[in-house]
Design a protein around this motif. Sequence first.
Motif, PDB file in Angstrom:
ATOM      1  N   SER A 110      -4.923   2.965  -2.407  1.00  0.00           N
ATOM      2  CA  SER A 110      -3.848   1.828  -1.966  1.00  0.00           C
ATOM      3  C   SER A 110      -3.880   0.734  -0.993  1.00  0.00           C
ATOM      4  CB  SER A 110      -2.071   3.413  -1.996  1.00  0.00           C
ATOM      5  OG  SER A 110      -2.442   4.171  -3.007  1.00  0.00           O
ATOM      6  N   PHE A 111      -4.389   1.006  -0.122  1.00  0.00           N
ATOM      7  CA  PHE A 111      -4.883  -0.201   0.717  1.00  0.00           C
ATOM      8  C   PHE A 111      -5.712  -1.226   0.224  1.00  0.00           C
ATOM      9  CE2 PHE A 111      -2.583   2.047   4.717  1.00  0.00           C
ATOM     10  CZ  PHE A 111      -1.429   1.465   4.701  1.00  0.00           C
ATOM     11  N   GLY A 120       0.891  -1.185  -0.082  1.00  0.00           N
ATOM     12  CA  GLY A 120      -0.213  -0.135  -0.403  1.00  0.00           C
ATOM     13  C   GLY A 120       1.038   1.323   0.046  1.00  0.00           C
TER      14      GLY A 120
END
Lengths: 338, 530, 310
Positions: C255-256, C17
């Motif tokens: 992103s995570f 991430g």
Amino acid sequence: MKSVLSRLLMLVVLVALLLSACAPAATPAPTQAPEKPLRVAIVMPSSITDMAFSQGMYEAWVKVQQEMGGPSKLEIAYSENMFKVPDAAAAIRDYASQGYDIVIAHGSQYGTSLAQIAPEFPNTTFAWGTTTDTFADQGIKNVFAYNPAAEQGGYVLGTIAALMSKTGVLGVCGPVEAGDAKTYVDGFKYGAEQARPGVKVQVTYTGSFSDVSLMAAAAETHIAAGADMLTGSSQSVVGAIGVAKEKGAKWFGQQWDQTSLAPDIVVANQVYDYTGIIKDMIAKRKAGTLGGVAYTLTLENGGLTIKYNDRVPVPPEIKAKADEVIKGIIDGTIKPLP
Amino acid sequence: MSTQVLGLDGRLPTGQMRIEEMRMIGIVKRFPGVLANDHVDFDVRAGEIHALLGENGAGKTTLMRQLYGLYRPDAGKILINGVEQHFNSPQDAIRAGIGMIHQHFMLVPSLTVVENVALGLKSSRGVLLDLDRVEKRVRELSEQYGLKVDPKAYVWQLAVGEQQRVEILKALYRGAALLILDEPTAVLTPQEVEDLFRTLRQMARDGHALIFISHKLHEVLAISDRVTVLRDGRVVGSRPTKETNKVELAQMMVGRPVILQYERSPAQLGEVQLAIENLVVGGDRGQDAVRNVSLEVHAGEILGLAGVSGNGQRELAEALAGLRPVKSGRILLCGKDVTHEPPGARIALGQSYIPEERLRDGTIKEFSVADNLILEDHHKPPFSRQIFLNFNAIREVSKRLVNEYNVKTPSVDTPVKNLSGGNIQKLILARELSRRPKVLIASQPTRGVDIGATEYIHQRLLEQRQAGTAILLISEDLDEIRALSDRIAVMYEGEIVGIVDGPSATAEQLGLMMAGVREGGQHHLEKIRL
Amino acid sequence: MNDLFTIPVILGIIYSGLRLATPYLYASIGEAFVQNSGVYNLGVDGIMLMGAFSGFYVGMKTGNLWWGLLAAMGVGLLMGLLMAVVSVTLKAEQGISGIGLYMFGLGLSSLLFKKTMTGVESISGFQPVRIPLLGNIPYLGDVLFNHNLLVYGAFLLVPLASFILYKTPFGLMIRAVGQNPQAADTLGINVDRIRYITVSLGGMLAGIAGASLSISLINLFQENMTSGMGFIAIALVYFGSWRPWGIMGGALLFSFVNALQLWLQVLGVNFPYDFAVMLPYAMTILALAISVRRAAMPDALGKPFERGEF
């Protein structure tokens, strides 16, 4: 004054764009050629140096061109990076209306557009892939289709990967679950499972043919989850190969020989070779058949080949097993898909 | 107003050097097609309030923008204390001790008061902001000049009067010795105007030089020491305030005698055309802005709705126009319930609406005069022929209306945004009145409009009343309400405090009601006096 | 599902991430400067591509990644400057000029790639640097404090940008110019100059964003390798309500969730992959719908400044 200037600037930008992105790199025919050269145009979703899907098609034509005697016999034009379908459709129509003899729509996403365009140019030969649909059922007679039986090489590479793996975990970086990417992935998985029961094959799809960054993250994830053998499909795998190189995982190439990108980790590649079908299409066109044939690239007809990398040796017993599998697929005793 | 100045060392209480005398000589400024300033002479001295009076478009603001460095004069000189100045930007003017309070406040709403003051100044801490130090100085200044404001509040949270104080503080912080105030009262309530005037008088006593731009005669007479009148870019005349009067100044401004008092015949009341029953309307922030309001407007009368800005008048007008949903209650237009009908249905029933925000809600500013004139009736003959617009008819009718309503525009094809406020208002009036409405909602019809146009608009409204239209006149201008209304309703915090007879109402009576005191509410009144 | 909540998986999600968020942070923070000053630059993706190419090419030819980074910054700055000329001085419609800049960057980076290189090549990018002490924290040290310099840089940029925007006179001017350029002008602030600075700065940061892909995260250049990341970066600016910390929240969320969906696939959680791929976008749109505060939007966004338009 200001608006004139800004328009000028826009114009400069547009010209630069035209020059760079979609300039068909037409090789002009020498003047006073005794015979009119055959003219072919290729429309591709990625670039001719993508080490995958588009490069395979382009280089095949260049090879055929050399065999036929150069640009005076075969003229090649192309538009690359046509990742937007409307742009690709416009390019296909342009080439057809400029009188190109053969127009290749290299991408399964172009199919719908092609079915509309092809009937308007009945004297042009079109070809598209990867698919088996020539639109014959729609009454269209001038479209060839080509489809690599990617599962065959996938099965072979899966066999090698499973047998070479130390961790017993394999990672597959898929782009979009469709076309030859899907059949390759399925073949790889099945081959691995047949060769080594209990092997774990992890499959991811990123949903994009071009998202290099996400593909790299996918490879990272596979490795973090224990995979030591990776493979993948589409031009975006270059991101995954980079990660594999950094983390010391092995890589199996698909669509094109990807050895040069990471000579220390690429074990083997399934390489598409379109030269055979290209030559056949040219011959058929000369004989008056403009389409209607659905080609399949197979290990048997040489459309698919397995290419090893000498710098990453495969143990002889595993190579022997691979050869056995290839033979089995060719003679039909092994079915590469479940 | 004394020209005797305290502080004989030539410094202001802020520590700044005084500007003893500023003179503009022979200023010429041209814009494409317009001679905005034609050899204008103007001066101001320390300790003096000099009013610059003129109609909209007379060139007042243009003249002052040159003094503030926003424009450069095409010809002429600016002298400060006898030294010629060349201002290339406001920065230069600020450095020379000039400050300007613009008609539209030049504040950044999303920043705090202190941030607005500090904006663009060098920090005493280099690359770091020194807001705490700025805040301390702002508090000092606001103490010194009686400009009460919370330095840490965001500007968007402030009332208009407070925002103006921030503008003045901003100028003082930058060491303004000469302050230009461009139409500073246009958006203020009577109370806020009083506060402002008190501050201005104190500043003059302290040795500041003040220029007060206005088109409101009574304000000019109340605040200034001298008056200079500008018309069509030229100086018409200059008088000591004591030696002039409303009638003379009005005539100088407009160039002809002006009627300041209208003659009205008694109202010929007809049927109720607009009935509002127990109306509740929500405001922008979720509160109830209009609370349980009931009103009736008869054919042939003007019902004036008075009140200090922000007491629900705008929300009521928007609800009546169909632009704001009604929470409960009913609106009956010509006997039909239109409470939840869209604007189009109300227009079709014969209602016209002159909105408060004429540029935003009343016109499409990029469209031409002609297009704006047919906005509501474009789909009807003679403007449309089946699916096509009839451009000849549109032009003809537009030209006739532009003439009839005295709209000053280069042509009917000119975009509306290029017209002055008064002319845009006349244009809206032309569009709305030419439809012969049964009911007219007029919201602040003369705000920001010059005397000539105001007089014209008032006459038209009275004519319309004579013709039997039911008119609801919403205005914050008490003079306007009193001059035109047959009955006056006063609104306070979303409610109607009371309704009084128009001709006999006194300013004091109305003023108390505007402060929330109900008719006959004696004990309430005493509380206020305490 | 149980497999999902094991320590290695969570650490893996954090590690991937952070890397995925890096290019977005540079590009979005750069765009935040641009938009806070009242300009929007839709050409971020094009600048990223040029930054990715020039960073890669110069890094490869000189054998020094720092030269590559410098080249990416320079090229980004120049493209930002070009956008500033078009949008600030010539007052062109910003949406269209931004798209023009995007196409220019996309086309030119492809052209230069083809003219200078024979095919996709990879290089060895910036190596991870373990931060002393912090890097030795069990588990977290590996995923948080063992990254390469450009990843650290992206996260350090957030407080730095926030500091500049909210604690310095310069930041105050940027915000004022974006909210009410007329007001700024009357205080003697040069509106055009501020916008030139922010648009160029935004370009420079977009250049670094591109380089972070080509010489720090993926370590190769491929045509159109950003595949539209620049546009997501612009969406993240809205998501973060034009504030650096908010933008970081958005970049990390995106992103995570992306890293999470890859793990879902890897672990073979029975879950349609199409849905997994959609997840980060769907989450972002959802969060956008809930969180965006239009009040925070610079009032003058997209409007060229002309003195006298009062």
